[in-house]
Design a protein around this motif. Structure first.
Motif, short mmCIF file in Angstrom:
data_model
loop_
_atom_site.label_atom_id
_atom_site.label_comp_id
_atom_site.label_asym_id
_atom_site.label_seq_id
_atom_site.Cartn_x
_atom_site.Cartn_y
_atom_site.Cartn_z
N MET A 1 0.85 -1.20 0.00
CA MET A 1 0.00 0.00 0.00
C MET A 1 0.89 1.25 0.00
O MET A 1 1.84 1.34 0.77
N PRO A 2 0.59 2.24 -0.86
CA PRO A 2 1.40 3.44 -0.89
C PRO A 2 1.20 4.29 0.34
O PRO A 2 0.21 4.16 1.06
N PRO A 4 0.02 7.18 2.62
CA PRO A 4 -1.25 7.88 2.48
C PRO A 4 -1.12 9.30 1.98
O PRO A 4 -1.91 9.74 1.17
N SER A 7 -0.56 9.35 -1.69
CA SER A 7 -1.78 8.96 -2.38
C SER A 7 -2.79 10.11 -2.38
O SER A 7 -3.49 10.32 -3.36
N THR A 10 -1.57 12.64 -4.92
CA THR A 10 -1.63 12.08 -6.26
C THR A 10 -3.06 12.04 -6.78
O THR A 10 -3.34 12.38 -7.94
N LEU A 11 -3.98 11.64 -5.91
CA LEU A 11 -5.39 11.58 -6.31
C LEU A 11 -5.90 12.98 -6.64
O LEU A 11 -6.59 13.18 -7.65
N SER A 14 -4.56 14.27 -9.95
CA SER A 14 -5.02 13.54 -11.13
C SER A 14 -6.27 14.16 -11.74
O SER A 14 -6.62 13.86 -12.89
N LEU A 82 -9.97 9.22 -0.86
CA LEU A 82 -9.08 8.86 0.24
C LEU A 82 -9.38 9.78 1.41
O LEU A 82 -9.44 11.00 1.25
N GLN A 84 -7.97 10.65 5.10
CA GLN A 84 -6.79 10.51 5.94
C GLN A 84 -7.01 11.27 7.24
O GLN A 84 -7.35 12.45 7.21
N TRP A 97 -5.99 5.81 7.41
CA TRP A 97 -6.71 6.21 6.22
C TRP A 97 -7.63 5.10 5.73
O TRP A 97 -7.41 3.93 6.00
N ARG A 99 -9.55 4.20 1.90
CA ARG A 99 -9.44 4.66 0.52
C ARG A 99 -10.14 3.72 -0.45
O ARG A 99 -10.41 2.55 -0.16
N ILE A 101 -9.15 3.45 -4.54
CA ILE A 101 -8.36 3.98 -5.64
C ILE A 101 -8.40 2.99 -6.79
O ILE A 101 -7.97 1.84 -6.64
#
Length: 250
Positions: A1-2, A4, A7, A10-11, A14, A82, A84, A97, A99, A101
Motif C-alpha cells: 500500500m502506498p 497515504p 496517495s 496524487t489523487l 489527477s 481517500l 486521511q 486512512w 481509501r 483507488i
C-alpha cells in the motif's frame, strides 16, 4: 500500500485543473422537479463543474466510545477517494486512512503512526468503500450531473439517484426541503456493523448545517451511521459526526 499522504496528493493532482463546462439550470430540465431544485440550491449558475473536491474536517468518531478526529479527504469522480485522519484515544494519536483507488479498497491505522492497529483490503472493503464514495457525492454535487446517473422522484421532497461504480450499483435516496436543501441521504451499504457476516445494511447521513464554497452549497455538519431510518440508528448505528472546515474544488 502506498504512503497515504502521497496517495492523497496524487489523487488530487489527477483531476483536471480547469474545465470549460459550467453549470446552468437548463442542464437539469429533463430531471424530476425535485432534482432540479436540488441542483439549483447546490450549484450556483456559471460555477465550473468540478471533477474533484478536497475537504478538511473535524469531529468525533465512535470506536468503543467517542473520540475526536481531524481529517483531510479527496473525492475524485469516477476514480476514487481517500480519507486521511488523526484520531485521539486517551491522549494518544492514531494515524490512518480509508481509501478507494482505481477499484481497490483498503484501510490502515497505526498508533503513533508506528504500531499497527488495523489493516485490511479485499472485496468486502472495496464494496463498502464504493457505497461510501457515492454517498459522499453530496460534497461533490457536480458528479451527480453525470448523464449515467438515473434520477427518479418519489414525491416533491424525495428523489433517488442510481449510481454505478466498480460493478456496484447504489441507490442514493435524498430528502430535501421545499427549497431543495439536502436534509438526509441514505442508501444500502455493504458492511459488517457489529455482526458476523458482511451484508447490505441501511446507511445514512443527517445534514445539520450547510455552507457555500466556490459556488457549491454542501453539507458542513453531519451525523452518519448504520441502521438509518430505524431506532437502532440512535442507539447503535450513529458513529460519525463531522464538521467541514474547508472545501476546494477543481
Amino acid at each position: 500500500m502506498p504512503l497515504p499522504k502521497a496517495s492523497l496528493n496524487t489523487l488530487w493532482q489527477s483531476a483536471p485543473t480547469t474545465t470549460e463546462s459550467v453549470f446552468q439550470p437548463v442542464q437539469t430540465v429533463t430531471m424530476p422537479k425535485a432534482a432540479q431544485r436540488y441542483f439549483a440550491h447546490a450549484i450556483a449558475p456559471n460555477t465550473q463543474l468540478a471533477t474533484a473536491v478536497r475537504l478538511k474536517m473535524q469531529g468525533e468518531i465512535k470506536l468503543k466510545g467517542w473520540h475526536s478526529f481531524r481529517a483531510e479527504q479527496v473525492i475524485c469522480a469516477h476514480r476514487g477517494m481517500l480519507w486521511q485522519a488523526t484520531v485521539w484515544m486517551k491522549g494518544l494519536p492514531i494515524f490512518g486512512w480509508d481509501r478507494l483507488i482505481e477499484g481497490d479498497g483498503a484501510m490502515q491505522w497505526k498508533l503513533l503512526g508506528l504500531l499497527p492497529l488495523a489493516k485490511a483490503r479485499g472485496s468486502d472493503i472495496t464494496r463498502s468503500a464504493v457505497g461510501r464514495m457515492q454517498g459522499e457525492y453530496a460534497w461533490l454535487p457536480s458528479a451527480l450531473l453525470d448523464q449515467a446517473v438515473k434520477w427518479t422522484a418519489v414525491d416533491e421532497t424525495h428523489i433517488c439517484a442510481e449510481l454505478s461504480l466498480c460493478n456496484e450499483t447504489t441507490h442514493l435516496k435524498l430528502t430535501l426541503n421545499e427549497t431543495g436543501r439536502l436534509q438526509e441521504a441514505c442508501f444500502k451499504r455493504w458492511g459488517d456493523p457489529g455482526e458476523s457476516t458482511p451484508h447490505y445494511e441501511n446507511f445514512g447521513v443527517l445534514v445539520e448545517d450547510e455552507g457555500t464554497f466556490s459556488g457549491y452549497t454542501i453539507p458542513t455538519r453531519v451525523r452518519a451511521g448504520w441502521y438509518f431510518g430505524s431506532d437502532r440508528f440512535e442507539t447503535e448505528g450513529d458513529f460519525f459526526h463531522a464538521t467541514i472546515d474547508e472545501a476546494i474544488y477543481r
